[in-house]
Scaffold this motif. Structure first.
Motif, short mmCIF file in Angstrom:
data_model
loop_
_atom_site.label_atom_id
_atom_site.label_comp_id
_atom_site.label_asym_id
_atom_site.label_seq_id
_atom_site.Cartn_x
_atom_site.Cartn_y
_atom_site.Cartn_z
N CYS A 223 0.84 -1.20 0.00
CA CYS A 223 0.00 0.00 0.00
C CYS A 223 0.88 1.25 0.00
N PRO A 224 0.75 2.11 -1.01
CA PRO A 224 1.63 3.29 -1.09
C PRO A 224 1.29 4.38 -0.07
N GLN A 225 0.15 4.28 0.57
CA GLN A 225 -0.30 5.33 1.48
C GLN A 225 0.07 5.08 2.93
N VAL A 226 0.82 4.02 3.19
CA VAL A 226 1.15 3.68 4.57
C VAL A 226 2.64 3.38 4.71
N VAL A 227 3.22 3.80 5.83
CA VAL A 227 4.56 3.36 6.22
C VAL A 227 4.35 2.24 7.23
N TYR A 228 4.68 1.02 6.83
CA TYR A 228 4.40 -0.16 7.64
C TYR A 228 5.69 -0.64 8.30
N LYS A 229 5.82 -0.35 9.58
CA LYS A 229 6.99 -0.78 10.35
C LYS A 229 6.68 -2.14 10.97
N HIS A 230 6.85 -3.15 10.13
CA HIS A 230 6.38 -4.49 10.49
C HIS A 230 7.03 -5.02 11.77
N GLN A 231 8.33 -4.80 11.91
CA GLN A 231 9.04 -5.33 13.09
C GLN A 231 8.55 -4.68 14.39
N LEU A 232 8.13 -3.43 14.30
CA LEU A 232 7.64 -2.71 15.48
C LEU A 232 6.13 -2.85 15.66
N GLY A 233 5.47 -3.37 14.63
CA GLY A 233 4.02 -3.48 14.70
C GLY A 233 3.33 -2.13 14.67
N ARG A 234 3.95 -1.15 13.99
CA ARG A 234 3.41 0.21 13.91
C ARG A 234 3.16 0.62 12.46
N LEU A 235 2.20 1.53 12.28
CA LEU A 235 1.88 2.04 10.95
C LEU A 235 1.69 3.55 11.01
N GLU A 236 2.04 4.22 9.91
CA GLU A 236 1.80 5.65 9.78
C GLU A 236 1.15 5.90 8.42
N ILE A 237 0.09 6.75 8.40
CA ILE A 237 -0.63 6.99 7.16
C ILE A 237 -0.73 8.49 6.88
N ASP A 238 -1.02 8.80 5.64
CA ASP A 238 -1.19 10.18 5.19
C ASP A 238 -2.59 10.66 5.55
N LYS A 239 -2.68 11.60 6.49
CA LYS A 239 -3.98 12.13 6.92
C LYS A 239 -4.26 13.51 6.31
N SER A 240 -3.49 13.90 5.29
CA SER A 240 -3.76 15.16 4.62
C SER A 240 -5.08 15.05 3.85
N PRO A 241 -5.74 16.17 3.54
CA PRO A 241 -6.96 16.10 2.73
C PRO A 241 -6.74 15.37 1.40
N GLU A 242 -5.56 15.57 0.81
CA GLU A 242 -5.27 14.90 -0.46
C GLU A 242 -5.20 13.38 -0.26
N GLY A 243 -4.53 12.97 0.83
CA GLY A 243 -4.44 11.54 1.13
C GLY A 243 -5.80 10.94 1.42
N GLN A 244 -6.61 11.64 2.18
CA GLN A 244 -7.95 11.14 2.53
C GLN A 244 -8.86 11.09 1.30
N PHE A 245 -8.70 12.06 0.41
CA PHE A 245 -9.51 12.06 -0.82
C PHE A 245 -9.19 10.83 -1.67
N THR A 246 -7.91 10.51 -1.79
CA THR A 246 -7.50 9.31 -2.53
C THR A 246 -8.14 8.06 -1.92
N GLN A 247 -8.14 7.99 -0.59
CA GLN A 247 -8.74 6.84 0.09
C GLN A 247 -10.25 6.80 -0.09
N LEU A 248 -10.90 7.93 0.02
CA LEU A 248 -12.36 8.00 -0.15
C LEU A 248 -12.77 7.56 -1.55
#
Length: 337
Positions: A223-248
């Motif tokens: 998924c290009p919209q997420v930074v998946y830190k698998h070893q840490l079990g953490r994720l970071e996503i783009d919460k900008s309006p542009e990022g949310q529009f792409t997801q919507l």
């Protein structure tokens, strides 16, 4: 790490399948009889009712054959024949359940859905009923080479991830994501108020993190919209309006329609893309997504539950409801004070 599937092997499930017509595009087992849930002992899991879903290409023919093999599974509707049963199946979530059926020393419940109806739900979230079950770990028992169905199964998982992203903060844990995903198909379900353990979602996810990881790991990594830190079990996503529009814009069609209906004033004819762009800039974007999902689930769960009175018959409906209430009460007693 040993995955917490109950000790019953695939052989046990396939023995159950042997009792039914074999023209299946997909068959899977799910629920607490298959996957360990928090707060339940191994022995409890081994005695729980086993839940199955069978997807079939020709519903009328399948019911006709099943009536000849397993007539006792059906309520009084068996007297109306396979065509009427198939018609009733089409209401609500498009699935027909026979419940509290004794089979190989266990009680089972099985639902029958047409392959086309399943694909529609997986792709568009028309009801989120069977699609919701397939967003959680299940045990696939049979699957034919239907490429449309295979693509729809993957599409459903991707949609679950995207919808959950929209309702989560910028940074979160794998467990947070899996709790959000597992809760999608319970949002708006009236049975979560009366009839289900209110800790059901946590009970499903916490002992089965490894199964959720297996189900979603490749999707998250791709998924290009997420930074998946698998070893840490953490994720970071783009919460900008542009990022949310792409997801919507990537959400299933029915959910998009429900969201736009919440935002668009009656009588005002606006383009879906324009409305979703407005939602992407709204601080309550996640809440609107949640409300849209709840609207889908609420409608299908009410009709499906009402249909149970016909498909199960009055006696089985009462017994099944009492069992659900008992499980709910047990969950409340375990609730931390």
């Amino acid at each position: 790490m040993a995955l917490p599937v109950l000790s019953s092997s695939a052989v046990k499930f396939r023995r159950v399948l042997a009792h039914f017509p074999q023209e299946l595009s997909l068959a899977f087992a799910y629920g607490s009889g298959v996957f360990r849930q928090a707060g339940a002992s191994a022995e409890h899991g081994e005695t729980n009712m086993l839940d199955f879903v069978f997807a079939v290409d020709d519903v009328v023919t399948w019911h006709m054959t099943n009536l000849s093999k397993n007539r006792s599974h059906y309520s009084f509707l068996k007297f109306f024949g396979p065509k009427k049963i198939s018609t009733i199946q089409g209401y609500g979530a498009g699935i027909y359940y026979n419940t509290l059926v004794p089979c190989n020393g266990r009680m089972i419940k099985y639902g029958v859905i047409s392959t086309d109806a399943l694909i529609e739900d997986l792709c568009h979230w028309n009801t989120l009923y069977v699609a919701g079950r397939l967003q959680k770990p299940v045990k696939i028992l049979a699957q034919n080479e239907n490429s449309r169905l295979q693509a729809a199964l993957v599409s459903n998982l991707k949609s679950a991830v995207i919808a959950s992203f929209l309702m989560l903060p910028e940074s979160f844990s794998e467990e947070d994501l899996f709790l959000q995903i597992a809760g999608l198909s319970y949002s708006g379900d009236f049975r979560m108020i009366i009839g289900e353990d209110r800790f059901k979602v946590q009970n499903i996810v916490k002992p089965n993190i490894a199964h959720f990881q297996k189900l979603y790991s490749s999707i998250l990594q791709g998924c290009p919209q997420v930074v998946y830190k698998h070893q840490l079990g953490r994720l970071e996503i783009d919460k900008s309006p542009e990022g949310q529009f792409t997801q919507l814009m990537a959400l299933p069609k029915t959910l998009q329609q429900k969201i736009t209906a919440l935002v668009n004033p009656p009588g005002k004819n606006r383009d879906v893309e324009e409305i979703l762009l407005q939602v992407a800039h709204d601080p309550d974007c996640g809440y609107l997504v949640h409300q849209g999902i709840s609207a889908i689930v609420r409608s299908s769960s009410v009709v499906q539950s009402a249909k149970t009175i016909l498909t199960a018959g009055a006696k089985k409906s009462v017994i099944y409801s009492l069992k659900k209430l008992y499980k709910m009460a047990k969950g409340e007693l375990k609730k931390p004070s």
